[in-house]
Design a protein around this motif. Structure first.
Motif, PDB file in Angstrom:
ATOM      1  N   LEU A  88       0.805  -1.218   0.000  1.00  0.00           N
ATOM      2  CA  LEU A  88       0.000   0.000   0.000  1.00  0.00           C
ATOM      3  C   LEU A  88       0.840   1.270   0.000  1.00  0.00           C
ATOM      4  CD1 LEU A  88      -2.911  -0.872   2.477  1.00  0.00           C
ATOM      5  CD2 LEU A  88      -2.825  -1.125  -0.013  1.00  0.00           C
ATOM      6  N   ASP A  89       2.160   1.116   0.115  1.00  0.00           N
ATOM      7  CA  ASP A  89       3.027   2.295   0.163  1.00  0.00           C
ATOM      8  C   ASP A  89       3.572   2.585  -1.235  1.00  0.00           C
ATOM      9  OD1 ASP A  89       4.698   4.363   0.761  1.00  0.00           O
ATOM     10  OD2 ASP A  89       5.738   3.358   2.395  1.00  0.00           O
ATOM     11  N   HIS A  90       2.793   3.330  -2.030  1.00  0.00           N
ATOM     12  CA  HIS A  90       3.190   3.581  -3.408  1.00  0.00           C
ATOM     13  C   HIS A  90       4.375   4.532  -3.518  1.00  0.00           C
ATOM     14  CE1 HIS A  90       0.686   7.036  -2.458  1.00  0.00           C
ATOM     15  NE2 HIS A  90       1.179   7.654  -3.493  1.00  0.00           N
ATOM     16  N   ARG A 102       7.382   1.899  -1.666  1.00  0.00           N
ATOM     17  CA  ARG A 102       7.210   0.649  -2.426  1.00  0.00           C
ATOM     18  C   ARG A 102       8.300  -0.376  -2.093  1.00  0.00           C
ATOM     19  NH1 ARG A 102       8.119  -1.710  -7.434  1.00  0.00           N
ATOM     20  NH2 ARG A 102       6.338  -2.950  -8.126  1.00  0.00           N
ATOM     21  N   THR A 103       8.652  -0.490  -0.810  1.00  0.00           N
ATOM     22  CA  THR A 103       9.742  -1.386  -0.418  1.00  0.00           C
ATOM     23  C   THR A 103       9.385  -2.841  -0.666  1.00  0.00           C
ATOM     24  OG1 THR A 103      10.406   0.196   1.285  1.00  0.00           O
ATOM     25  CG2 THR A 103      11.307  -2.023   1.437  1.00  0.00           C
ATOM     26  N   MET A 104       8.177  -3.268  -0.269  1.00  0.00           N
ATOM     27  CA  MET A 104       7.785  -4.649  -0.520  1.00  0.00           C
ATOM     28  C   MET A 104       7.742  -4.945  -2.016  1.00  0.00           C
ATOM     29  SD  MET A 104       4.208  -6.662   0.328  1.00  0.00           S
ATOM     30  CE  MET A 104       4.619  -7.558   1.825  1.00  0.00           C
ATOM     31  N   GLY A 105       7.135  -4.050  -2.780  1.00  0.00           N
ATOM     32  CA  GLY A 105       7.041  -4.260  -4.218  1.00  0.00           C
ATOM     33  C   GLY A 105       8.402  -4.355  -4.878  1.00  0.00           C
ATOM     34  N   ARG A 106       9.328  -3.465  -4.502  1.00  0.00           N
ATOM     35  CA  ARG A 106      10.673  -3.489  -5.094  1.00  0.00           C
ATOM     36  C   ARG A 106      11.447  -4.730  -4.655  1.00  0.00           C
ATOM     37  NH1 ARG A 106      14.035   0.196  -3.528  1.00  0.00           N
ATOM     38  NH2 ARG A 106      12.824   1.102  -1.839  1.00  0.00           N
ATOM     39  N   TYR A 107      11.244  -5.137  -3.414  1.00  0.00           N
ATOM     40  CA  TYR A 107      11.901  -6.354  -2.916  1.00  0.00           C
ATOM     41  C   TYR A 107      11.489  -7.549  -3.783  1.00  0.00           C
ATOM     42  CZ  TYR A 107      14.242  -8.860   0.967  1.00  0.00           C
ATOM     43  OH  TYR A 107      15.116  -9.582   1.740  1.00  0.00           O
ATOM     44  N   LEU A 108      10.187  -7.659  -4.049  1.00  0.00           N
ATOM     45  CA  LEU A 108       9.694  -8.788  -4.832  1.00  0.00           C
ATOM     46  C   LEU A 108      10.018  -8.631  -6.313  1.00  0.00           C
ATOM     47  CD1 LEU A 108       6.326  -9.370  -2.963  1.00  0.00           C
ATOM     48  CD2 LEU A 108       8.418 -10.741  -2.814  1.00  0.00           C
ATOM     49  N   ASP A 109      10.111  -7.394  -6.810  1.00  0.00           N
ATOM     50  CA  ASP A 109      10.610  -7.163  -8.180  1.00  0.00           C
ATOM     51  C   ASP A 109      12.024  -7.720  -8.308  1.00  0.00           C
ATOM     52  OD1 ASP A 109       8.338  -5.833  -9.043  1.00  0.00           O
ATOM     53  OD2 ASP A 109       9.173  -3.824  -8.788  1.00  0.00           O
ATOM     54  N   ASN A 110      12.865  -7.413  -7.324  1.00  0.00           N
ATOM     55  CA  ASN A 110      14.256  -7.888  -7.336  1.00  0.00           C
ATOM     56  C   ASN A 110      14.311  -9.410  -7.297  1.00  0.00           C
ATOM     57  OD1 ASN A 110      15.013  -5.209  -7.285  1.00  0.00           O
ATOM     58  ND2 ASN A 110      15.518  -5.180  -5.107  1.00  0.00           N
ATOM     59  N   ARG A 111      13.421 -10.006  -6.527  1.00  0.00           N
ATOM     60  CA  ARG A 111      13.380 -11.466  -6.428  1.00  0.00           C
ATOM     61  C   ARG A 111      12.998 -12.082  -7.774  1.00  0.00           C
ATOM     62  NH1 ARG A 111      13.328 -14.981  -2.293  1.00  0.00           N
ATOM     63  NH2 ARG A 111      12.232 -16.964  -2.485  1.00  0.00           N
ATOM     64  N   LEU A 112      12.018 -11.496  -8.422  1.00  0.00           N
ATOM     65  CA  LEU A 112      11.586 -11.998  -9.731  1.00  0.00           C
ATOM     66  C   LEU A 112      12.708 -11.866 -10.755  1.00  0.00           C
ATOM     67  CD1 LEU A 112       9.090 -13.189 -11.102  1.00  0.00           C
ATOM     68  CD2 LEU A 112       8.391 -10.856 -11.696  1.00  0.00           C
ATOM     69  N   GLU A 139       1.077  -7.081  -5.908  1.00  0.00           N
ATOM     70  CA  GLU A 139       0.727  -5.836  -6.581  1.00  0.00           C
ATOM     71  C   GLU A 139       1.035  -4.672  -5.651  1.00  0.00           C
ATOM     72  OE1 GLU A 139      -3.201  -5.527  -8.231  1.00  0.00           O
ATOM     73  OE2 GLU A 139      -3.278  -7.659  -8.792  1.00  0.00           O
ATOM     74  N   THR A 140       1.137  -3.466  -6.226  1.00  0.00           N
ATOM     75  CA  THR A 140       1.284  -2.244  -5.440  1.00  0.00           C
ATOM     76  C   THR A 140       0.122  -1.322  -5.762  1.00  0.00           C
ATOM     77  OG1 THR A 140       3.701  -2.389  -5.434  1.00  0.00           O
ATOM     78  CG2 THR A 140       2.745  -0.238  -4.941  1.00  0.00           C
ATOM     79  N   HIS A 141      -0.547  -0.838  -4.728  1.00  0.00           N
ATOM     80  CA  HIS A 141      -1.680   0.062  -4.927  1.00  0.00           C
ATOM     81  C   HIS A 141      -1.197   1.473  -5.207  1.00  0.00           C
ATOM     82  CE1 HIS A 141      -5.207   2.495  -3.327  1.00  0.00           C
ATOM     83  NE2 HIS A 141      -5.677   1.853  -4.374  1.00  0.00           N
ATOM     84  N   ASP A 142      -2.003   2.236  -5.952  1.00  0.00           N
ATOM     85  CA  ASP A 142      -1.595   3.588  -6.321  1.00  0.00           C
ATOM     86  C   ASP A 142      -1.768   4.605  -5.201  1.00  0.00           C
ATOM     87  OD1 ASP A 142      -4.333   4.048  -6.212  1.00  0.00           O
ATOM     88  OD2 ASP A 142      -4.587   4.280  -8.380  1.00  0.00           O
ATOM     89  N   GLY A 143      -2.388   4.194  -4.084  1.00  0.00           N
ATOM     90  CA  GLY A 143      -2.530   5.081  -2.946  1.00  0.00           C
ATOM     91  C   GLY A 143      -3.633   6.095  -3.059  1.00  0.00           C
ATOM     92  N   ASP A 144      -4.471   5.981  -4.104  1.00  0.00           N
ATOM     93  CA  ASP A 144      -5.480   7.011  -4.320  1.00  0.00           C
ATOM     94  C   ASP A 144      -6.853   6.448  -4.680  1.00  0.00           C
ATOM     95  OD1 ASP A 144      -6.241   9.855  -4.708  1.00  0.00           O
ATOM     96  OD2 ASP A 144      -6.455   9.236  -6.813  1.00  0.00           O
ATOM     97  N   ASN A 145      -6.898   5.441  -5.527  1.00  0.00           N
ATOM     98  CA  ASN A 145      -8.151   4.990  -6.118  1.00  0.00           C
ATOM     99  C   ASN A 145      -8.811   3.898  -5.277  1.00  0.00           C
ATOM    100  OD1 ASN A 145      -9.950   3.397  -7.957  1.00  0.00           O
ATOM    101  ND2 ASN A 145      -9.310   4.985  -9.412  1.00  0.00           N
TER     102      ASN A 145
END
Length: 266
Positions: free
Chosen positions: A45-47, A50-60, A76-82
């Motif tokens: 949820l931290d767009h 995006r630490t979790m998202g980037r961590y998993l991007d690196n893993r992939l 997935e990473t949420h945009d923080g707005d919608n």
């Protein structure tokens, strides 16, 4: 006979202060569960960070580069707005998952509040200091006795009441004590006593978390965790100690086991 699907268990990592190891702990929890054969999904949820998202991007990226098949959650990473996209992401990631792990921003956030209300297990990592303790409670400056719960504790209390009223379910609130070993002994004792006092008053569980180790920072660029020992080559004492911490943390979380779960570090 076909086995009934496992019910979804939502784990939310939330703390309005940064620097507590929240995202690192969330990723390690996700990979630990995936390594046991569970179907795991993650929502960051931290767009901004995006630490979790980037961590998993690196893993992939590591998986693609090395050709190795590592335990990997959907994410997935949420945009923080919608609001609509938030609801859609929850629905997509919940479908077919045993666990949904949500990493919230290190600040007050409306989507983080919604996530907390929908948590089955709420994990609040904190460092062993009165600076971090101030998030959940206030102490007398002379006696170090708990004077009152903080606004954040009251927020969680209200979220638990709303959840109980909505579906009769409880939120298991776990305070995770990270980075304990660098604290001066007397201060650690005072913080520990204050946490225990507040736990009885507010109703959370306290378990040990992950220590401050260089190895965790070194793992991030490749998206690796302490579960990926084959990627390290020769393991040192720091690796062994960190793996034991992770094992104890996972046991302390006391999450429901999916059908046919494998042992951790098998």
């Amino acid at each position: 006979m076909t086995e009934a699907p496992n019910p979804l268990h939502v784990i939310v990592f939330a703390n309005e202060k940064g620097g507590t190891g929240k995202s690192t702990t969330a990723v390690h929890t996700a990979i630990a569960l995936a390594s046991k054969g569970a179907r795991v999904a993650c929502l960051d949820l931290d767009h901004r960070q995006r630490t979790m998202g980037r961590y998993l991007d690196n893993r992939l990226a590591t998986m693609r580069r090395s050709g190795r098949d590592l335990p990997m959650p959907r994410y997935e990473t949420h945009d923080g707005d919608n609001v609509a996209s938030f609801s859609d992401a929850l629905e997509r990631l919940s479908e077919g998952s045993d666990y949904l792990i949500i990493d919230t921003p290190g600040r007050d956030d409306k989507f983080g509040r919604i996530a907390i209300t929908n948590a089955d297990t709420l994990v609040t990592p904190m460092n062993d200091s009165f600076v971090d303790f101030d998030l959940i409670g206030q102490v007398d400056p002379d006696t170090f006795k708990v004077v009152r719960p903080s606004f954040y504790s009251e927020l969680i209390w209200d979220s638990r009441k709303r959840r109980a009223k909505a579906d009769g379910q409880t939120i298991d609130w776990v305070v995770l004590r990270n980075r304990m070993q660098h604290i001066e002994a007397r201060n650690m004792k005072r913080v520990s006593e204050a946490i225990d006092q507040l736990a009885k008053r507010v109703g959370f569980r306290v378990i040990p978390g992950l220590s401050e180790r260089v190895i965790y920072r070194e793992l991030f660029p490749k998206g690796l965790t302490m579960l990926d020992s084959r990627e390290f080559g020769e393991m040192g004492l720091a690796h062994v100690a960190a793996r034991q911490e992770l094992r104890e943390m996972m046991a302390g979380l006391a999450l429901p086991e999916p059908a046919g779960a494998l042992p951790l570090f098998a």
